[in-house]
Scaffold this active site. Sequence first.
Site: not given
Ligand code: MOS
Length: 753
Positions: A250, A478, A644, A715-717
Amino acid sequence: MTEISFPQSSARLRMGSSIGQPLTRREGSLKVRGAARFAADNHPPGMVHAVLAVSSIAHGRVTALDAAAARAHPGVIEVMTPHNVPPLALDPDAKLHPFMFRLDLLQNDAVRYANQPIAVVVAETLEAATEGAALLAPRYDVETPRTHLDEAGGFLPQAVGAGQPASQSHGDVKAGMAAAAVRIEATYETPAQYHNAMEPHAILAAWDGDSLSIDTPSQGMGMAKARIAGLFGIPPENIHIRSPYLGGGFGSKGLVSGPQILGIMAARLVGRPVKLVLRREQMFGPVGHRAATRQTLTMGADGQGCLTALTHHARTATSAFDDFVEPAANASNALYASPAIAISHEAVRLDSGTPLFMRAPGEAAGNAALECAMDEMALACDMDPLAFRLKNYAEVEPMSGKPFSSKALRQCYEQGAARFGWNGRPQAPRMMKDKAGMLIGWGMGTAQFPAVMFQGQARAVLRGDGTGLVETGAQDMGQGAWTAFAQIAADSLGLDLDKIEFRSGTSDLPDAGLAGGSGHAATVGVAIDAAGADVIGKLADLATGDQRSPLYGAGNLGVSARGGRLYRRDDAARSETYADILARAGRDAIEGTGTGAADAAARAVYAMYAHGAVFAEVKVDPDLGQVRVTRLVGAFAAGTIINPRMVQSQYYGGMIWGLSFALHEHAVLDRRSGRMMNANFADYHVPVNADVPSIEAILVEERDLHVNALGVKGVGEIAITGTAGAIANAVWHATGMRVRSFPITLDQLIGAG
Ligand code: MOS
């Protein structure tokens, strides 16, 4: 949760058999069986345990530590304090570049924040080390800590976030406001939040002379190596890091943290392998957090509901001794069209640990405020919130005037609204109730996140037996990165996935850069794609230049690679296996390399963002003020979708974090002592399954020809953005009460009935 099917992604730009497939996680079975070995799972022979002692005050000095009592405890080997720390080659307060964060490494007796490390106890067992740390009985000279955003002395930071300007503007805000028929001003508060990865920061460090072997979770092994090398005065190539699994990062594992370095120092001091694992409460201080903000937005709109001016000012906290400024107001510089926009930041120094990047840094808090203000402005203009957003849709990036490399936000609005059933929403609040008398509200928010890329490398090898090997020192925290990378690797070499060996997770492999900013898939994906193309190019040279090959004379551009064969493009009947080409050329293998990085020329022309729309339904108990989110529908467009299933999981995770932002997370500081009052999972609330409703994430098709060779945006954030605002807006729609302080808690809704 709703089970959905995974259509073959038609958004992909590349032909191939693996990209676009909803494959399951490569390491999924290892993880559910408990067979995946995380850093703290390692117990080499001779290993000893280190436990941190941390300060119980936020500002002052340690005047006494009873190291003798700790040393006398059975099993304790050594107590590391400022009196006996091994010397460092670099002052940990040195800041040679903006991302060299200052670290507390027992260099003196100063205390700069609560939970700062003040000693390390090393013992034969974890229990003995813990006991020893409890015997230290520190005494302090206490100074009054600065603990709140209202502390005097706000200053203009030199930069915010990752080096962006602290203020930006275009157009004439004053004139825009003066011309407006409707104006609003609103101030929103967001609290400090702490990265609460399931896996705390942990390190197992072992020295062999001047060589160092480390097991530790890291979002960027290359940067960690450089930082450690600088601090200990050893060459980076003497450092070997293994980071096969991260139990979440994170952002808090993006830069190597002070406690991790202390583990290495302790190993040097005692001359044995040392394991140091943070306790949950010790993560509330030395490893970063999302800073609290207070954000004021003003908006003006004309009689048709078109914005005439928008300002977004963020006051935020940083530490007393270092600079990281949460770039919250930046959320407003690219989302909505307005002839005048001004964003600005100011910072306040507090006696806390230094804040850091945390999951959608800037955007999460900034977008929550912006989306609430948009809702308030829609109401002021007597417009439906979605219609108001469409009215102010940015066709070009508002500040720069650049066109977007792609932007399927309209489709996100359409598909999300249709799936949610937004049509027919009563505009006035308090119009819907369920049979039990719960107030029902619907709200929405727009999601946006920049398409970031760092720099990363990969190596690809085609072997004589027709199998492939792809190597890169990438991070799977993860999110499913390794699954997606193996898919890209397979397509880049024109091989089926089962013919590919994919190696990653150690620092001796090509440096894959940072797994952060939602840029890992794009960066490393492009590197792998390029490495594969390098190999196939060399293979094609061997074949097309050889008269004995059916591909002779086709030229490099005249062949395509799939299923372990090269085919002539002009005559698919003429093909040859990789193994045959290599065998005839007398080659065991062909190796290629690739780099992934942002294309500066394309970025000079185009603005690059992923987009989305989130719709939320809440139910509020009119007597108790208790809020339950009952439905979340998000629709996101982020360019090519490599896998996906993994991407949908990222969207779920993001939306759940948005829910967490809206209703749960809140680090509570005692204003007198500066101590964290809820540094545990009982009191620092994160959502559990029972808090999470039906969630749907729609993968909206989008082709991006400019962002990079794969068309991947990240796509993570993004799904954190949009969601927090949507939920807050739904709470207003249910109750008619506008809560401007996050998280929204029931005490703020008393009287809702
Ligand atoms: Mo993140 S805050 O780019 O691990």
